[in-house]
Each structure stands twice: as C-alpha cells, then as structure tokens.
Design an enzyme around this catalytic site. Structure first.
Site, PDB file in Angstrom:
ATOM      1  N   SER A 101      18.156 -38.670  15.612  1.00  0.00           N
ATOM      2  CA  SER A 101      16.811 -38.691  15.024  1.00  0.00           C
ATOM      3  C   SER A 101      16.863 -39.186  13.594  1.00  0.00           C
ATOM      4  CB  SER A 101      16.228 -37.282  14.977  1.00  0.00           C
ATOM      5  OG  SER A 101      16.423 -36.595  16.157  1.00  0.00           O
TER       6      SER A 101
ATOM      7  N   HIS B 148      16.072 -44.108  20.375  1.00  0.00           N
ATOM      8  CA  HIS B 148      15.547 -42.775  20.048  1.00  0.00           C
ATOM      9  C   HIS B 148      14.383 -42.423  20.971  1.00  0.00           C
ATOM     10  CE1 HIS B 148      13.473 -39.950  16.976  1.00  0.00           C
ATOM     11  NE2 HIS B 148      14.321 -39.286  17.732  1.00  0.00           N
TER      12      HIS B 148
ATOM     13  N   GLU C  31      12.256 -45.632  20.191  1.00  0.00           N
ATOM     14  CA  GLU C  31      12.463 -46.410  18.964  1.00  0.00           C
ATOM     15  C   GLU C  31      13.817 -47.096  19.101  1.00  0.00           C
ATOM     16  OE1 GLU C  31      10.596 -44.422  15.030  1.00  0.00           O
ATOM     17  OE2 GLU C  31      12.010 -43.145  16.073  1.00  0.00           O
TER      18      GLU C  31
ATOM     19  N   ASN D  38       9.824 -40.122  12.840  1.00  0.00           N
ATOM     20  CA  ASN D  38      10.161 -38.902  12.110  1.00  0.00           C
ATOM     21  C   ASN D  38       9.885 -39.015  10.616  1.00  0.00           C
ATOM     22  OD1 ASN D  38      10.833 -37.187  14.183  1.00  0.00           O
ATOM     23  ND2 ASN D  38      12.962 -37.865  14.261  1.00  0.00           N
TER      24      ASN D  38
HETATM   25  N1  3HC Z   1       9.401 -32.244  31.611  1.00  0.00           N
HETATM   26  C1  3HC Z   1       8.712 -32.991  32.489  1.00  0.00           C
HETATM   27  N2  3HC Z   1       7.369 -33.062  32.523  1.00  0.00           N
HETATM   28  C2  3HC Z   1       6.698 -32.303  31.649  1.00  0.00           C
HETATM   29  C3  3HC Z   1       7.346 -31.484  30.704  1.00  0.00           C
HETATM   30  C4  3HC Z   1       8.766 -31.472  30.715  1.00  0.00           C
HETATM   31  N3  3HC Z   1       9.467 -30.733  29.853  1.00  0.00           N
HETATM   32  N4  3HC Z   1       6.403 -30.865  29.971  1.00  0.00           N
HETATM   33  C5  3HC Z   1       5.214 -31.288  30.423  1.00  0.00           C
HETATM   34  N5  3HC Z   1       5.379 -32.159  31.433  1.00  0.00           N
HETATM   35  C6  3HC Z   1       4.336 -32.907  32.142  1.00  0.00           C
HETATM   36  C7  3HC Z   1       3.541 -32.045  33.091  1.00  0.00           C
HETATM   37  O1  3HC Z   1       4.083 -32.066  34.390  1.00  0.00           O
HETATM   38  C8  3HC Z   1       2.187 -32.724  33.049  1.00  0.00           C
HETATM   39  O2  3HC Z   1       2.160 -33.877  33.873  1.00  0.00           O
HETATM   40  P1  3HC Z   1       0.784 -34.395  34.544  1.00  0.00           P
HETATM   41  O3  3HC Z   1      -0.238 -34.487  33.467  1.00  0.00           O
HETATM   42  O4  3HC Z   1       1.149 -35.732  35.132  1.00  0.00           O
HETATM   43  O5  3HC Z   1       0.462 -33.345  35.547  1.00  0.00           O
HETATM   44  C9  3HC Z   1       2.060 -33.228  31.640  1.00  0.00           C
HETATM   45  O6  3HC Z   1       3.395 -33.332  31.148  1.00  0.00           O
HETATM   46  C10 3HC Z   1       1.272 -32.285  30.787  1.00  0.00           C
HETATM   47  O7  3HC Z   1       1.921 -31.018  30.835  1.00  0.00           O
HETATM   48  P2  3HC Z   1       1.154 -29.627  30.847  1.00  0.00           P
HETATM   49  O8  3HC Z   1      -0.196 -29.776  31.498  1.00  0.00           O
HETATM   50  O9  3HC Z   1       2.065 -28.580  31.385  1.00  0.00           O
HETATM   51  O10 3HC Z   1       1.020 -29.256  29.331  1.00  0.00           O
HETATM   52  P3  3HC Z   1       0.273 -30.014  28.202  1.00  0.00           P
HETATM   53  O11 3HC Z   1      -0.881 -30.810  28.688  1.00  0.00           O
HETATM   54  O12 3HC Z   1       0.056 -28.946  27.208  1.00  0.00           O
HETATM   55  O13 3HC Z   1       1.381 -31.046  27.664  1.00  0.00           O
HETATM   56  C11 3HC Z   1       3.197 -31.710  26.346  1.00  0.00           C
HETATM   57  C12 3HC Z   1       2.632 -30.613  27.217  1.00  0.00           C
HETATM   58  C13 3HC Z   1       3.525 -32.929  27.226  1.00  0.00           C
HETATM   59  C14 3HC Z   1       4.475 -31.166  25.744  1.00  0.00           C
HETATM   60  C15 3HC Z   1       2.123 -32.106  25.278  1.00  0.00           C
HETATM   61  O14 3HC Z   1       1.675 -30.945  24.634  1.00  0.00           O
HETATM   62  C16 3HC Z   1       2.647 -33.078  24.244  1.00  0.00           C
HETATM   63  O15 3HC Z   1       2.768 -34.264  24.489  1.00  0.00           O
HETATM   64  N6  3HC Z   1       2.954 -32.545  23.028  1.00  0.00           N
HETATM   65  C17 3HC Z   1       3.429 -33.353  21.919  1.00  0.00           C
HETATM   66  C18 3HC Z   1       4.908 -33.538  22.054  1.00  0.00           C
HETATM   67  C19 3HC Z   1       5.455 -34.402  20.949  1.00  0.00           C
HETATM   68  O16 3HC Z   1       4.799 -34.754  19.981  1.00  0.00           O
HETATM   69  N7  3HC Z   1       6.725 -34.743  21.088  1.00  0.00           N
HETATM   70  C20 3HC Z   1       7.427 -35.537  20.119  1.00  0.00           C
HETATM   71  C21 3HC Z   1       8.364 -34.661  19.387  1.00  0.00           C
HETATM   72  S1  3HC Z   1       9.253 -35.558  18.165  1.00  0.00           S
HETATM   73  C22 3HC Z   1      10.660 -35.977  18.953  1.00  0.00           C
HETATM   74  O17 3HC Z   1      10.897 -35.686  20.094  1.00  0.00           O
HETATM   75  C23 3HC Z   1      11.626 -36.765  18.122  1.00  0.00           C
HETATM   76  C24 3HC Z   1      12.768 -35.926  17.649  1.00  0.00           C
HETATM   77  O18 3HC Z   1      13.664 -36.795  17.005  1.00  0.00           O
HETATM   78  C25 3HC Z   1      12.417 -34.836  16.690  1.00  0.00           C
END
Ligand code: 3HC
Length: 284
Positions: free
Chosen positions: A118, A139, A151, A190
C-alpha cells in the site's frame, strides 16, 4: 499468464488468490505455516460460499475455483510461476525478505514479480531482486472480489513490457479497472484516503464527535458505503498505521502522522474486524 503465485493469504492475499483463481489461473499460495494457510483458505471458502448462497455462482463453479488453488509453505514451489503477487504484512523488512525469496525461487526468466504494497516504494522491493525491470506494484482494494480497482505502479526501473503485461492481466483476465500511479508513498488512492481516515480518528480522539455520528455523517451525508472509522476497521488499524507512517516519512506533513489513539489501539491489538474489535465491535 495462467500459473500465478500469491505470497501471503491474509485479508488482501486471500482476495487476490480468489480473483486470480476465479479468472481460471492455477494459483499457488505461499504462507508461513499451517495455521495461516488454514485461515486463508477459510476466508476464501467463506467468500465463495457467500457468492453461491446469494445465487451469483453455481456450486460447481466454486468447486472449480477451489480446485485451482493449492497451498504451500515452501517458496521453491514458485519455480514455474509466470506472475507472483506478494501480499504479506505491510512491513518493509518482511517484504524485502519475501522478495529475495521469490527472486531466488522463480525460474521463469520472463516472470513478473508484483507487490500489493500500500505504501512501500516499489523500487526498494525491486532492488532486493536481480530483475528490477520485472518488478511492479499491483495494488488491489479490500474486499478484492468486490472492488474493481487496481493501481499499477512502475518504478524507475520497471520495463514497459512488464507494465504492459501486468496491465493486460489486470484488465483482461481479472476484469479490473486500472489507474497508474507514480512510485510515491500512498500512490493515488491511499494518499487521498489515509489523511481522511486519520482526520476522523482525530475527531473522535478530541471528543469532537462520537464514532457513530462521524460514520453516519459520511454515509448518510455523502453517500459513502461505509464511514471512515468502519472503513479503518475493515482495512485493519495496523495496516492504516503502517501506511500513515510511510506517508509521514515521505512527505513530513503533520496531518499524515498517525494520531496517538491509532497507535495505542494498534499496540493494544485492537486491529478492527480481523481482531473482533476496533472502533466498533465485531464479536458475534
Ligand atoms: N468478499 C466477497 N464479496 C463480498 C465481501 C467479501 N469480503 N464483502 C461484501 N461482498 C459482496 C456481497 O456479496 C455483495 O454482493 P452483491 O451486491 O453482488 O450481492 C456486495 O459485496 C455488497 O455486500 P453487502 O450487501 O454484504 O454489504 P455492503 O453493501 O455493506 O457492502 C462493502 C460491503 C463491499 C465492504 C462496502 O461497504 C464497501 O465497498 N465499502 C468500502 C470499502 C473500501 O473503501 N475499500 C477500500 C479500502 S482501501 C484499501 O483496500 C487499500 C489498502 O491499501 C488500505
């Protein structure tokens, strides 16, 4: 490329192993011990089960994906891999050591050695190998099976051919959207996201607002899928801390320094979702 290696099967590694196996590759995952392998496999199986249960994937397909995956603790088994993606803990010493091991193990002269770091400069990891022109940053974002972005970060020494092949793998095989970033701490996402998360933590720390109100504000007021504190819990407080430290080390701007609350919680083992407790509780 259809012989892929993934090193590390934590939050990110398990997601990367899953999406590469879903794309039809033969995926070999390297972990440090049986316990870590078991946890990684459990994460992948849970994610596949979620897709099957919600009717998005046939059970047969999930078995096919599971069959594409194998696990080892032995780096030398990476010998025939065409692409290896490193996704171990966000710690420079650990990643350097892993890169030396990957470099020694992989025999394909055209193999690409990618890192999911990251924040650690790609050039530092590249210089731990004998083929810096074949080292690149790929990334991914958590949850990897859901979020479409990769990325792509070329170092000063990454060859144009490596960049083109990695881009084509991410877009064509994994169906991801690619953006390119220079080899600077935090890359594009990030560098924008972490200062925002740190601001939310400072807001909580100073008593300015409650955790619930901070998160509700951003979800309901700005249509973010989750608030900054829940997102920090999802990313992991230790990872957030490590990225903040890298950003601060590179740019020396005060707003990039990890707030004391983040340091103390990390030291206390309150890592967010993965430990069951962060800014919110995840104990069932
Ligand atoms: N694995 C697989 N699928 C998943 C999952 C997982 N861990 N979590 C959620 N899903 C899928 C669900 O099956 C669902 O699919 P569908 O819409 O096709 O049925 C969809 O994602 C939505 O899930 P939920 O309905 O259970 O829950 P939410 O609608 O609350 O979504 C979330 C959960 C996808 C985590 C959403 O809240 C989200 O996108 N949050 C933001 C996450 C984000 O910003 N991530 C970036 C982090 S930064 C990073 O990673 C970089 C690092 O370097 C720090």
């Amino acid at each position: 490329m259809d012989r892929i290696g993934v090193v590390g099967c934590g939050l990110m590694g398990s997601g990367i192993a899953e999406v590469t196996a879903r794309a039809g590759a033969n995926v070999l995952v390297v972990e440090q011990d049986a316990v870590a392998m078991g946890k990684g496999l459990e994460r992948i199986e849970k994610s596949l089960l979620r897709a099957v249960t919600s009717g998005k994937m046939a059970e047969e397909e999930s078995r096919r994906i599971r069959d594409n995956l194998s696990f080892t603790t032995d780096f030398s088994e990476l010998e025939d891999r065409e692409l290896v993606i490193e996704a171990v803990a966000e710690n420079e010493e650990i990643k350097l050591d892993v890169f030396r091991k990957i470099d020694a193990a992989v025999k394909d002269p055209d193999a690409i050695l990618a890192t999911n770091t990251s924040s650690i400069p790609i050039i530092k990891l590249a210089m731990a190998t004998h083929r810096p022109e074949q080292v690149i940053g790929m990334h991914f974002f958590n949850p990897v099976p859901v979020l479409k972005l990769v990325e792509l970060i070329s170092s000063l020494l990454t060859s144009p051919e490596t960049t083109a092949r990695a881009r084509s793998y991410a877009t064509e095989s994994l169906s991801k959207r690619v953006i390119t970033s220079p080899d600077r701490a935090g890359f594009v996402v990030n560098a924008l996201l972490i200062p925002y998360l740190l601001s939310a933590i400072r807001m909580l720390e100073s008593g300015f607002a409650s955790a619930e109100d901070i998160d509700t504000g951003m979800m309901v007021g700005c249509a973010h899928p989750m608030g900054p504190l829940a997102l920090t819990d999802l990313i992991g407080l230790d990872t957030t801390m490590a990225v903040a430290e890298s950003l601060y080390e590179e740019f020396k701007e005060p707003h990039l320094a990890p707030p004391p609350l983040l340091s103390r919680m990390t030291q206390a083992g309150l890592m967010g979702r993965k430990s069951g407790q962060g800014f919110f509780s995840y104990k069932s």
